[in-house]
Design an enzyme around this catalytic site. Sequence first.
Site, PDB file in Angstrom:
ATOM      1  N   ASP A 176       0.858  -1.188   0.000  1.00  0.00           N
ATOM      2  CA  ASP A 176       0.000   0.000   0.000  1.00  0.00           C
ATOM      3  C   ASP A 176       0.890   1.232   0.000  1.00  0.00           C
ATOM      4  OD1 ASP A 176      -3.201   0.500   0.828  1.00  0.00           O
ATOM      5  OD2 ASP A 176      -1.866   2.185   1.269  1.00  0.00           O
ATOM      6  N   ARG A 188     -11.383  -1.803  -9.656  1.00  0.00           N
ATOM      7  CA  ARG A 188     -11.833  -0.969 -10.768  1.00  0.00           C
ATOM      8  C   ARG A 188     -11.281  -1.533 -12.076  1.00  0.00           C
ATOM      9  NH1 ARG A 188     -15.240   0.349  -7.873  1.00  0.00           N
ATOM     10  NH2 ARG A 188     -15.838   2.442  -7.151  1.00  0.00           N
ATOM     11  N   ASP A 241     -14.446  -9.049 -11.589  1.00  0.00           N
ATOM     12  CA  ASP A 241     -15.778  -8.502 -11.309  1.00  0.00           C
ATOM     13  C   ASP A 241     -15.968  -7.172 -12.018  1.00  0.00           C
ATOM     14  OD1 ASP A 241     -18.336  -8.347  -9.844  1.00  0.00           O
ATOM     15  OD2 ASP A 241     -17.377  -6.672  -8.802  1.00  0.00           O
ATOM     16  N   THR A 259     -11.569  -7.095  -7.969  1.00  0.00           N
ATOM     17  CA  THR A 259     -12.888  -6.633  -7.531  1.00  0.00           C
ATOM     18  C   THR A 259     -12.846  -5.128  -7.271  1.00  0.00           C
ATOM     19  OG1 THR A 259     -12.271  -7.220  -5.253  1.00  0.00           O
ATOM     20  CG2 THR A 259     -13.559  -8.841  -6.508  1.00  0.00           C
ATOM     21  N   GLU A 288     -16.451  -0.922 -18.937  1.00  0.00           N
ATOM     22  CA  GLU A 288     -17.660  -0.435 -18.275  1.00  0.00           C
ATOM     23  C   GLU A 288     -17.852   1.063 -18.480  1.00  0.00           C
ATOM     24  OE1 GLU A 288     -18.465  -1.858 -14.131  1.00  0.00           O
ATOM     25  OE2 GLU A 288     -16.445  -2.674 -14.369  1.00  0.00           O
TER      26      GLU A 288
END
Length: 325
Positions: free
Chosen positions: A169, A227, A251, A225, A256
């Site tokens: 992270d 973006r 997912d 899951t 999109e």
Amino acid sequence: MKILHLDTNHELLINQLSDLGFTNHEDYTSSKAAVEAKISVYDGLVIRSRFTIDKSFLDAAINLKFIGRVGAGLENIDCDYAKQKGIELIAAPEGNRNAVGEHALGMLLSLFNKLNKADREVRKCQWLREENRGVELDGKIVGLIGYGNMGKAFAKKLRGFDVEVLCYDIQANVGDENATQVAFHELLERTDVLSLHTPQTPLTLNMINSEFIDRFRKPFWFINTARGKSVVTEDLVSALQSGKVLGAGLDVLEYEKASFENLFKSEVTSYAGEAHRSGEGMPQAFRYLIQSDRVLLSPHVAGWTVESKEKLAQTIVDKIKAKFC
């Protein structure tokens, strides 16, 4: 205070806000231009992802004090400009993190055990046992990129397995009892399963590309899951074809629309017709994904459960109440 709701949500959202003394107006059909023309009279706005809240819209919203987004990300809002104008931005990642964690785990186990492939074959009366021999999760190293609400939820779900969980992270000191925070080079060196849990930002757009994938020492399984636009689909397909990516659970897809409500930028939402079954009009990379037995797809529903619908709404109510009541 008057609140405009642009997307349908759990009924508790409006009911509880009304009980708190807010005036609620609903508009689920008007164009962006029509909403922009009347937004000046509202103090609050509640949305999911119907359209982008840009500078023009925010300039028209002269009385707006907050925007509540019933979801985790805020990428459909010009956040910097909103903050310049003193508008409070409220998201609800706590509301669907458990759903996302469960969905990611479900995708991973399904891929490892070829459940989608085996299900289709049995429905065709094909009984292929050796061809559907699975892989066990125990003993694997799961690497997470992004260790906020969603990453932590997935790591918690993995506690029942004999796995080592690593996380990377950009924030320091986010590791916990469920995941060890490591440098990026260690994640690249050790990961067997890579799961993406990052928001959509300039740093994460097209992040999963050929150069990125090639840096992993071992072939790995990939779960997204987060973006869709974080992944260059053509590069992912190339890695699936070469074997560098062993399988993928997606997912979300880069194709999109910004609203997440439709696939591709056209209004075509179904592939039931003969033309679509043959792949006409589809990007070549997407055609590969829907034909591959090593790819599992779902329509951006990882955080989309009966329970999360209620929890997302409740989270937004609680945060509005804490800030403005």
